[in-house]
Write an enzyme that holds these catalytic residues in place. Sequence first.
Site, PDB file in Angstrom:
ATOM      1  N   ASN A 166     -10.759  19.434 -10.194  1.00 18.56           N
ATOM      2  CA  ASN A 166     -10.862  18.307 -11.209  1.00 18.56           C
ATOM      3  C   ASN A 166     -11.603  18.692 -12.178  1.00 18.56           C
ATOM      4  OD1 ASN A 166     -13.299  16.370 -11.475  1.00 18.56           O
ATOM      5  ND2 ASN A 166     -13.606  17.432  -9.594  1.00 18.56           N
ATOM      6  N   PHE A 224     -16.226  12.646 -15.906  1.00 21.19           N
ATOM      7  CA  PHE A 224     -17.308  11.080 -15.639  1.00 21.19           C
ATOM      8  C   PHE A 224     -16.472  10.033 -16.316  1.00 21.19           C
ATOM      9  CE2 PHE A 224     -21.762  13.357 -15.994  1.00 21.19           C
ATOM     10  CZ  PHE A 224     -21.417  13.994 -14.740  1.00 21.19           C
ATOM     11  N   SER A 249     -22.128  18.920 -12.746  1.00 18.79           N
ATOM     12  CA  SER A 249     -20.927  18.634 -13.184  1.00 18.79           C
ATOM     13  C   SER A 249     -20.185  19.843 -14.317  1.00 18.79           C
ATOM     14  CB  SER A 249     -20.372  17.494 -13.529  1.00 18.79           C
ATOM     15  OG  SER A 249     -19.086  17.454 -14.043  1.00 18.79           O
ATOM     16  N   ASN A 278     -17.578  19.570 -16.080  1.00 14.14           N
ATOM     17  CA  ASN A 278     -16.410  18.891 -16.754  1.00 14.14           C
ATOM     18  C   ASN A 278     -17.292  18.190 -17.989  1.00 14.14           C
ATOM     19  OD1 ASN A 278     -14.618  20.013 -14.886  1.00 14.14           O
ATOM     20  ND2 ASN A 278     -14.931  18.295 -13.695  1.00 14.14           N
ATOM     21  N   THR A 279     -18.513  18.173 -18.193  1.00 13.39           N
ATOM     22  CA  THR A 279     -19.004  17.314 -19.114  1.00 13.39           C
ATOM     23  C   THR A 279     -19.631  18.523 -20.160  1.00 13.39           C
ATOM     24  OG1 THR A 279     -19.381  15.349 -18.486  1.00 13.39           O
ATOM     25  CG2 THR A 279     -20.546  15.824 -20.390  1.00 13.39           C
ATOM     26  N   LYS A 309     -28.659  17.026  -7.896  1.00 15.97           N
ATOM     27  CA  LYS A 309     -27.447  17.684  -7.338  1.00 15.97           C
ATOM     28  C   LYS A 309     -27.458  18.928  -7.852  1.00 15.97           C
ATOM     29  CE  LYS A 309     -22.664  16.562  -6.057  1.00 15.97           C
ATOM     30  NZ  LYS A 309     -21.888  15.875  -5.880  1.00 15.97           N
ATOM     31  N   ASN A 351     -22.506  20.726  -5.924  1.00 21.22           N
ATOM     32  CA  ASN A 351     -21.608  20.190  -6.914  1.00 21.22           C
ATOM     33  C   ASN A 351     -20.233  21.162  -6.793  1.00 21.22           C
ATOM     34  OD1 ASN A 351     -20.071  18.729  -9.021  1.00 21.22           O
ATOM     35  ND2 ASN A 351     -21.979  18.341  -9.623  1.00 21.22           N
TER      36      ASN A 351
END
Length: 385
Positions: A111, A115, A175, A177-178, A245, A274
């Site tokens: 993915n 967010f 994460s 993805n940011t 996390k 994560n």
Amino acid sequence: MYRWIRPLLFQMNPETAHKLTLTTLSRIPSVSSFFGQAKADSALLSQSLWGLRFQHPIGLAAGLDKNGEAVDAFLKLGFAFIEVGTVTPLPQPGNPEPRLFRLVDDRALINRMGFNNEGAIKLHERLAKRHISGIVGVNLGKNKVTDNDRAVDDYIQLVRELYSVADFFVINVSSPNTPGLRDLQAADTLIPLVDAVLKERGRQNALQGGPLKSHHANEQSGALTGRQTNLGGRARGALPPVLVKLAPDLDDEAIVDVAKRLVDVGVDGFIATNTTITRPSLQSQHRAETGGLSGKPLKERSTDVVSLVYRATEGRVPVIASGGVFTAADAFEKITAGASLVELYTALIYKGPEVIEEIVNGLQSLLQAEGFHSIKEAIGALHRT
């Protein structure tokens, strides 16, 4: 029942199937009753951590219900706790689609959602209106438009706005993805951020008239007294624990260092881990997509990180394992490595809600077969053998 539904869902775009599932569960929570409910032997699997009573160790990982739409339904499915989010202070759309991919041959997902969520105010409204009692944690992130040098402001704002409806908080700086988010994992950046969040938690507690009470190891086994707030497990006046996390892509030395330093600052626990940006040997069509990889390929590294954190902190704070758990044996492996709780996500997509009961029942059998009288005896047992 899920074996009949899954082929239909897997014919859809993954995000379309995800949205359809959440919409159905949010509007008709009773549909969860068709999948059964995990029933645990409290003598074996229940435990108190941070003053919260967990019926068994299996929970729902963040990312599946970002906006708290189906909290009641997921609790009715039998999860002992659920983690909603990641939530940011302001709503944001996330990254462009397509951004979610099934790797069926690998029992994995990739993915790059970014967010996507409806913001803190909407999440607060939903959690305040839920009907089913249970433990609900909130995963916190910064908005994409917030520069890293102001990121702490986003996390403080989230604690302030969600304090009354969260049973625990998870700081997410891992994460992939940011853009730039993982830069906040460096200890010299992360320590002040976590310290600021802990101080804001204390301020919110004082505003509500609660005593300042630590959750560290000598207090983990006893439930706090007091009236519960809303339908959560947290007693009124009790501090919601703050967890961090961790990314599986940090090297071992960095994980050990940051874990030790965060415990010294006062963090109450960790989630390991994560998603990963590494690409182990994969077979599926979408193996080259960018984003975070979850599922079976993450299992071994996730367990390694659980062990590293447990040893580094000498078991002083609980660790929640997340990554590649599909069976009771997978969960048992995480627990003996040092995890107090275990979260699922990808397994729910591939095996359906029945996997909760399957793992809970299997864990009871494994504990009995290995001669443990309670789950707490099994936590970290690998390091005592």
